[in-house]
Every structure is written in C-alpha cells, then in structure tokens.
Design a protein around this motif. Structure first.
Motif, short mmCIF file in Angstrom:
data_model
loop_
_atom_site.label_atom_id
_atom_site.label_comp_id
_atom_site.label_asym_id
_atom_site.label_seq_id
_atom_site.Cartn_x
_atom_site.Cartn_y
_atom_site.Cartn_z
N GLU A 70 -4.15 -2.78 8.18
CA GLU A 70 -4.52 -1.42 8.67
C GLU A 70 -3.97 -0.30 7.74
O GLU A 70 -4.74 0.73 7.43
CB GLU A 70 -3.64 -1.24 10.12
CG GLU A 70 -4.49 -2.09 11.22
CD GLU A 70 -5.94 -1.85 11.40
OE1 GLU A 70 -6.15 -0.65 11.25
OE2 GLU A 70 -6.72 -2.87 11.82
N ARG A 71 -2.66 -0.61 6.95
CA ARG A 71 -2.52 0.17 6.20
C ARG A 71 -3.13 0.50 5.02
O ARG A 71 -3.55 1.57 4.52
CB ARG A 71 -0.76 -0.07 5.77
CG ARG A 71 -0.18 0.96 4.88
CD ARG A 71 1.19 0.59 4.41
NE ARG A 71 2.11 0.25 5.52
CZ ARG A 71 3.21 -0.65 5.21
NH1 ARG A 71 3.69 -0.90 3.98
NH2 ARG A 71 4.00 -0.75 6.47
N ALA A 72 -3.44 -0.58 4.41
CA ALA A 72 -4.43 -0.54 3.18
C ALA A 72 -5.83 -0.18 3.58
O ALA A 72 -6.51 0.62 2.77
CB ALA A 72 -4.70 -2.13 2.79
N GLU A 73 -6.33 -0.21 4.80
CA GLU A 73 -7.52 0.34 5.22
C GLU A 73 -7.40 2.00 5.45
O GLU A 73 -8.20 2.76 4.97
CB GLU A 73 -8.09 -0.04 6.61
CG GLU A 73 -9.45 0.63 7.16
CD GLU A 73 -10.35 0.40 6.30
OE1 GLU A 73 -11.20 1.52 6.43
OE2 GLU A 73 -10.61 -0.49 5.54
N SER A 131 -10.58 -3.81 -1.66
CA SER A 131 -10.76 -4.14 -0.15
C SER A 131 -9.27 -4.23 0.51
O SER A 131 -8.25 -4.47 -0.49
CB SER A 131 -11.46 -5.33 0.41
OG SER A 131 -10.97 -6.55 -0.06
N PRO A 132 -9.25 -3.80 1.69
CA PRO A 132 -7.79 -4.24 2.30
C PRO A 132 -7.47 -5.66 1.88
O PRO A 132 -6.02 -5.64 1.53
CB PRO A 132 -8.19 -3.88 3.88
CG PRO A 132 -9.18 -3.18 4.00
CD PRO A 132 -10.08 -3.74 2.86
N LYS A 133 -8.11 -6.73 1.91
CA LYS A 133 -7.64 -7.80 1.81
C LYS A 133 -7.24 -8.02 0.24
O LYS A 133 -6.33 -8.75 0.08
CB LYS A 133 -8.76 -9.14 1.86
CG LYS A 133 -8.40 -10.38 1.71
CD LYS A 133 -9.42 -11.52 2.07
CE LYS A 133 -10.42 -11.41 0.85
NZ LYS A 133 -11.26 -12.63 1.10
N THR A 134 -7.91 -7.31 -0.80
CA THR A 134 -7.55 -7.59 -2.01
C THR A 134 -6.36 -6.78 -2.51
O THR A 134 -5.82 -7.09 -3.55
CB THR A 134 -8.62 -7.15 -2.97
OG1 THR A 134 -9.05 -6.02 -2.84
CG2 THR A 134 -9.84 -8.25 -2.84
N ILE A 135 -6.09 -5.74 -1.59
CA ILE A 135 -4.89 -5.04 -1.90
C ILE A 135 -3.60 -5.91 -1.50
O ILE A 135 -2.61 -6.17 -2.08
CB ILE A 135 -4.95 -3.58 -1.12
CG1 ILE A 135 -5.82 -2.73 -1.85
CG2 ILE A 135 -3.61 -3.09 -1.12
CD1 ILE A 135 -6.15 -1.49 -1.26
N VAL A 136 -3.98 -6.25 -0.01
CA VAL A 136 -2.74 -6.99 0.38
C VAL A 136 -2.31 -8.32 -0.44
O VAL A 136 -1.19 -8.83 -0.30
CB VAL A 136 -3.06 -7.41 1.79
CG1 VAL A 136 -1.99 -8.34 2.74
CG2 VAL A 136 -3.06 -6.09 2.70
N ASN A 137 -3.54 -8.91 -0.74
CA ASN A 137 -3.27 -10.19 -1.77
C ASN A 137 -2.95 -9.87 -3.00
O ASN A 137 -2.22 -10.81 -3.67
CB ASN A 137 -4.67 -11.21 -1.76
CG ASN A 137 -4.79 -11.67 -0.48
OD1 ASN A 137 -4.07 -11.83 0.61
ND2 ASN A 137 -6.24 -12.04 -0.04
N SER A 168 0.82 -1.08 0.03
CA SER A 168 -0.05 0.00 0.01
C SER A 168 0.86 1.28 -0.09
O SER A 168 0.27 2.39 0.08
CB SER A 168 -0.89 -0.08 1.28
OG SER A 168 -1.73 -0.93 1.14
N GLU A 169 2.21 1.14 0.05
CA GLU A 169 2.80 2.37 -0.02
C GLU A 169 2.69 3.29 -1.07
O GLU A 169 2.49 4.20 -1.17
CB GLU A 169 4.40 2.13 0.30
CG GLU A 169 4.92 1.35 1.84
CD GLU A 169 6.29 1.28 1.88
OE1 GLU A 169 7.05 1.55 0.87
OE2 GLU A 169 6.81 1.22 3.13
N ASN A 170 2.89 2.65 -2.11
CA ASN A 170 2.87 3.30 -3.63
C ASN A 170 1.43 3.97 -3.64
O ASN A 170 1.16 5.13 -4.06
CB ASN A 170 3.05 2.41 -4.67
CG ASN A 170 4.26 2.15 -4.89
OD1 ASN A 170 5.30 2.84 -4.59
ND2 ASN A 170 4.71 0.88 -4.85
N TYR A 171 0.26 3.24 -3.26
CA TYR A 171 -1.00 4.04 -3.31
C TYR A 171 -1.15 5.22 -2.49
O TYR A 171 -1.65 6.31 -2.62
CB TYR A 171 -2.14 2.71 -2.73
CG TYR A 171 -2.51 1.75 -3.69
CD1 TYR A 171 -2.47 2.35 -5.22
CD2 TYR A 171 -3.05 0.72 -3.63
CE1 TYR A 171 -2.95 1.39 -6.30
CE2 TYR A 171 -3.75 -0.20 -4.43
CZ TYR A 171 -3.52 0.17 -5.84
OH TYR A 171 -3.83 -0.75 -6.48
#
Length: 638
Positions: free
Chosen positions: A342-345, A361-367, A315-318
């Motif tokens: 949490e970062r994605a959220e 969602s946070p999950k689909t970003i992290v995955n 999520s850093e680049n986002y």
C-alpha cells in the motif's frame, strides 16, 4: 482423403483426419508468404482460429519443440505439429511426444541424412540453451510497456502495438529488427537512417537479417555490449539475449542526459575533498545514487541509499525524494502506511501526479528489482533534476570550465571510447580521457589486439592506484606502442595519466588503426600488412567497376568525400542495388551532405559493418574516421 491429410494423420495419430482437414484449410486461409510459410508472429492468432482457448505463451512453447525449416517462419507440417503437441499436453502425454512421433515418421520416410541429423542436433542444442536462461517477467512486462509507450503511433509498426506485456509476444515481435531499430532511434535519435530498413508485413529471411544487422551494429554504435549477440539470435527470438539488449538500449536513453556537459549543475554533487576527475569516474548509476542522496539530505531525512534494491524496498526514501522534488504535488503520506504494498502504491500515485509513474509497480518496488528501480530513478532525474544552476560568483569552477573546454575533442573521443568498449574492456569507458588515466584499459586493448604482448605480472591492477603506479602502467602502454612501431614521439606515460587530449587521442587512434590493419591482413590472401594506399585503391576499384559516377579519391582527406556520394558509390559497388538513387541528394548543401552521410552509415551497418563515426565526421572529412569506415567495409567484403 488428400495425400497431405493422409501423410499428416500418420505423423500425428492424436489428430483425427477431420481435425487435420480443418487445420489444413485454416492454414491455407492465413496470410502466407510466397513459399507458403506463416510468419511466426502470426502463429498464435492462426492456432487460436482453430482452438480459441489456447494461450499465446502455450502456443509459443509448443513451437520450441518443433524443428522449423526456416527461422521465423512456420510451414504447414510445422503448424500441424504445434497443434499436435498442444493436444498431447492436454492428454498428459510426455512433453515432445508428438515431436518424437514426427521424427520417427520422417525416419520411416527415409529422411535420415547427415544433414537432417545435424539439424535435429542443432535444434536440441538451442532448446537446451534456451532452457538454461530464465526471463524476469517483471522486466519483460515493464520493458514491453516502455516500447508500447515509446513507439505508439509509429507509421511503420504502429499497427503492431500495443504488444501484450503479460506474454512472451515481445520476443516474436522483435525478430524482424523493426521494433528494435525504432527503439534505438527513440533512445539515441537519428542513430539509424530508417530509409534503409526493410518494412512490411512479409519480410524474407534475408531482409530480416539485414534489419538485424542494422540493429546489432547500431547498438554497438550507441554503446551497447553485443559481444555474444548476432543477427540470427534476434531472428530466432532468443529471449534472454533480446531482453538484455532491450534493457541496454532503454538504459542508454535514460542515461543520455546524466552528463555534466549537459548538466553542469551536477557539479553540486561533488563531495568534500573530491575532484572533478574523481566524479567523472563514477558511472551513471552511481551519479543517480549521489543525486538521490543529495535530495534526501536537503530534505533533512536521516536515511541514505546505496543501491536500487534493498534501500528502496520499504518506499520511505522514495516518499521523501518525491516530496522534495515537487512538494506542491507530492506529500509524505506514504510514511504513515504500514503495509509495504500500500505504501508503494501511495508513492506511485505521487509519481503519477508529476507524470513519472513508469518502469515500476508496487510489487517491483517491494521486491527491490534493481533494473526497474534504476530506470524509475533515472526517469525522475530526467524530468525533475531540481539542481540549482551554478552561479559564476558562487565558487571556483576552474576545473569544470577546463573540462567543458574539451568539447572540441568530443566526437573523436566518443568514437574511440565506443571502439574500446567493443573490445569488451573492463570497466566500461565513459569519459575517454579520464577512464584511461591508470593505463589498465589501454593495456587490455594491446593484449586483445596483440595477444601475448602484455606481461601481466608487471601490471599494477589493484585499483585505486596511486599516481606513480598509474604512470608505471601508462609508461608500459607507451613501451608497448613503440614495440609495435607506433609513432609516439614526445609522448610519455604521464601525458596519458594527465589526460592530455591530443596525446591520448594519438595513441588510441594508432591502436584502432592497428586493429583494422590486422583484421584486413588476416583476411587477405597474401597476408601482408595493408596500407592506407591499399584501402584507397580498393575503394576506387569498387567505384570504377560498379559504374559509380564519383571520381577516384587520392587520400582520406579528399574534399570530394564531404558530399557522401563517393561512399555511397562504394557501398553500391559492394552490393548492387543496396543504394536507392532516388534517396541520394546532390550534396551541394551541408544538409544534403549530412543526409547522404547518414544514409551511407546505415547502409554500411545493414551490410554488417561495425561503424563508429558520425555523419559530421564525413561532412567535415575527418581522415581518421573515414579510414575506419573504408577499413570496415573492406573487411566485410573480404
């Protein structure tokens, strides 16, 4: 005890006679069609009236083990069998035990014909095919959310929304073609004239097929690849095919504005030493990555992205991208959070502030789901491109100006690109004049239309190709055209490589026409080549025998074609009643003409024709495009 209850009790010993009686009485109170069938979309709610604790997906899975007599419909015996299978599952019986008992019962009753055996074999093959494909639940959920958002309040299907994104309901709702048709019009407005759609709560299998014909042929017309998808696949709720089609439709809508003709400021994304020609070869997802990195660089960030998966998982680049796009509402606080979810959220909370919390969602970003993250970035571009307009005195934009000047050829180029893509050429054709320069697409087209005509050993296919290698390929294209009696006077391979619009269109048109003529010849009884005169004669005969009021046409450039009424008479002659006369305008004004043309195109697709022209092509009487329209109708009539 009634005969139905006795018969069903023998078939399904796990159900007691009083159970059967309750099931029969409940079924009879449901909203059934004239043939006493229940729409598959209403099966779950029907079963839940008897067994409220049953989950939608469990009921749907049980139905897959049942041999239905009518696709999309569930009759009494099948309804009872679904409940029996669910009860078998509760007792820990072998999957399909009830179905097996039902099959034995049918055999005992004497239904052992070849036809019954064939139907069971087809059912088994479909179950095997279905089990071979897995569905990504995150994509199903987000695509369903998109449909709920996009079609909310629609006058025809609003009552069916929202669809539960956590179940397989979307595949049942998509079966009748209405939701997919509406989704196409959301992604590519006015593609379908919705007046041709069959609507209502109770559609016959034939009406469903007509709707799905509209879906398949309209999807082709906006650039979807539907080579292995038929209307029956949609009617049967084939999950992997429907989900793939939904993604293509959504993606086309998301990518529609990622076009340098609509956003000339995309010219800013060209890299040092790169030409516009090089840039135009980039697919939309690569342009989005270029755009993403442009803003990361502008933000002074040390990282870059090369994909929509691994490079965005943390999520850093986002976080940096959003803060660069809208610094007043988006911050970089997420960079200080160590937990990835949490970062994605936090990133998505920033996105929510600018109205862009969609698709992920946070999950689909992290995955790192590549489709959903691509959709998210495309949505960001569409709402916040944040590229400064080009200034006239800023730099030399001569090549961009020359490219934008080609707008006069856009409609024809679009139709030809879609036609080439329908042949399943690789790579996908985005910009006709640029993508054909190395000759490889055209050589593939020749090989598909005239099998065995290409000597592949002589084709230069190791991309990227130097100019002289490209010209060797395009010279081969010209030679292939001459071998098949194309009119190519004054055309050389270099003209294709240089992207000369009129000459490129000339050779692609002749390929498309050859494809139509070849199809018609293969369908005709005498097998001879079909001429333009043959097609005109066929259309005039259809109009005359159908009682149409239009006068015969003499050519595909006949001014009478502009009103659209002649084409509507042809369509009504092919299937009497397919055209509603109350919806046909007089055709005296340009708006009336366009409405008639749009109506004619959608009816043709409803009949099963693949149509690539636009209403404007009819109103302006473009003879090449109208030939393709009549040729496609003639093919499906044969």
């Amino acid at each position: 005890m009634s005969s139905d209850i006795q018969r069903l009790s023998k078939k399904h010993p796990i159900l007691k006679p009083w159970d059967i009686e309750t099931i029969v009485n409940t079924f009879n109170l449901l909203e059934l069609d004239a043939n006493r069938g229940l729409d598959q979309r209403h099966l779950a709610s029907g079963v839940q009236k008897i067994e409220p604790e049953r989950q939608y997906d469990d009921i749907r899975t049980a139905l897959k083990k049942v041999e239905v007599s009518r696709p999309g419909m569930v009759e009494l015996d099948e309804f009872v069998e679904v409940i029996a299978i669910l009860r078998e599952g509760d007792k820990g019986g072998k999957p399909g035990a009830a179905a097996g008992a039902a099959t034995k019962a049918r055999a005992f009753e004497g239904i052992t014909s070849d036809r019954a055996y064939e139907r069971r074999t087809i059912l088994q093959s479909r179950q095997n095919a279905s089990s071979a494909h897995t569905i990504n639940e995150d994509e199903r959920e987000e695509f369903t959310n998109h449909i709920n958002f996009a079609l909310d309040g629609d006058k025809d299907i609003g009552y069916r929304l929202p669809i539960d994104p956590h179940t397989m309901q979307i595949f049942d709702e998509a079966c009748d073609g209405l939701i997919l048709s509406k989704l196409i019009n959301y992604s590519a407005p006015e593609t379908i004239d919705e007046r041709v759609l069959n609507r209502g709560r109770k559609l016959s299998p034939f009406q469903v097929t007509e709707n799905n014909n509209v879906v398949i042929n309209s999807a082709k017309a906006i650039g979807c690849s539907v080579v292995n998808i038929g209307s029956q696949d949609l009617a049967e709720g084939r999950e992997h095919l429907i989900l793939g089609l939904i993604w293509q439709i959504i993606k086309i809508g998301l990518f529609a504005n990622i076009d340098i003709k609509l956003h000339p400021e995309l010219y800013r994304l060209l890299q040092d030493g790169e030409t516009l020609e090089d840039f135009l070869k980039l697919p939309a997802d690569a342009i989005l990555l270029r755009w993403f990195n442009y803003h990361l660089a502008a933000a002074g960030w040390h990282r870059r992205v090369s994909n929509f998966s691994g490079d965005i998982k943390d999520s850093e680049n986002y976080a940096v991208l959003l803060s660069q796009l809208v610094p007043s509402q988006c911050n970089r606080d997420a960079l200080h959070e160590r937990d990835l979810m949490e970062r994605a959220e936090i990133v998505l909370q920033n996105a929510d502030r600018i109205g862009c919390r969609r698709y992920v969602s946070p999950k689909t970003i992290v995955n790192g789901n590549p489709k959903l993250n691509l959709a998210f970035v495309a949505h960001l571009f569409n709402t916040h491109p944040c590229l400064a307009p080009l200034e006239e005195d800023e730099t030399d934009h001569a090549e961009l100006d020359e490219f934008l000047f080609r707008d006069q050829y856009d409609r024809e180029a679009r139709a030809f690109a879609l036609w080439l893509n329908s042949l399943n050429v690789d790579p996908f054709v985005n910009y006709l004049f640029e993508d054909l320069k190395d000759g490889l697409i055209l050589i593939q087209a020749f090989d598909k239309i005239f099998p065995g005509s290409v000597n592949w050993k002589k084709v230069n296919n190791r991309t990227p190709l130097m100019r002289f290698k490209q010209i060797e390929n395009t010279n081969m294209v010209v030679d292939l055209g001459k071998a098949h009696r194309f009119s190519l006077v004054g055309i050389q391979g270099a003209d294709i490589t240089d992207g000369v619009p009129t000459l490129v269109l000339a050779i692609v048109w002749q390929l498309m026409r050859a494809n139509i003529i070849q199809t018609l010849a293969s369908l005709s009884t005498h097998g001879r080549e079909i001429t333009d005169a043959d097609m005109i004669r066929w259309a005039n005969d259809i109009v005359a025998t159908s009682g149409g009021q239009s006068a015969p046409i003499r050519s595909f450039s006949d001014p009478a074609l502009a009103s659209g009424r002649y084409l509507l008479d042809v369509l009504n002659g092919m299937k009497h009643g397919i055209v509603d006369p109350q919806l046909v305008a007089a055709g005296h004004t340009e708006d009336d003409m366009k409405m008639n043309a749009k109506y004619a195109i959608s009816i043709a697709r409803k009949l099963g024709a693949t149509i690539f022209l636009l209403p404007e092509d009819i109103v302006e009487v473009k003879p090449k495009m109208i030939l393709t329209f009549i040729g496609s109708l003639m093919a499906i009539q044969h």
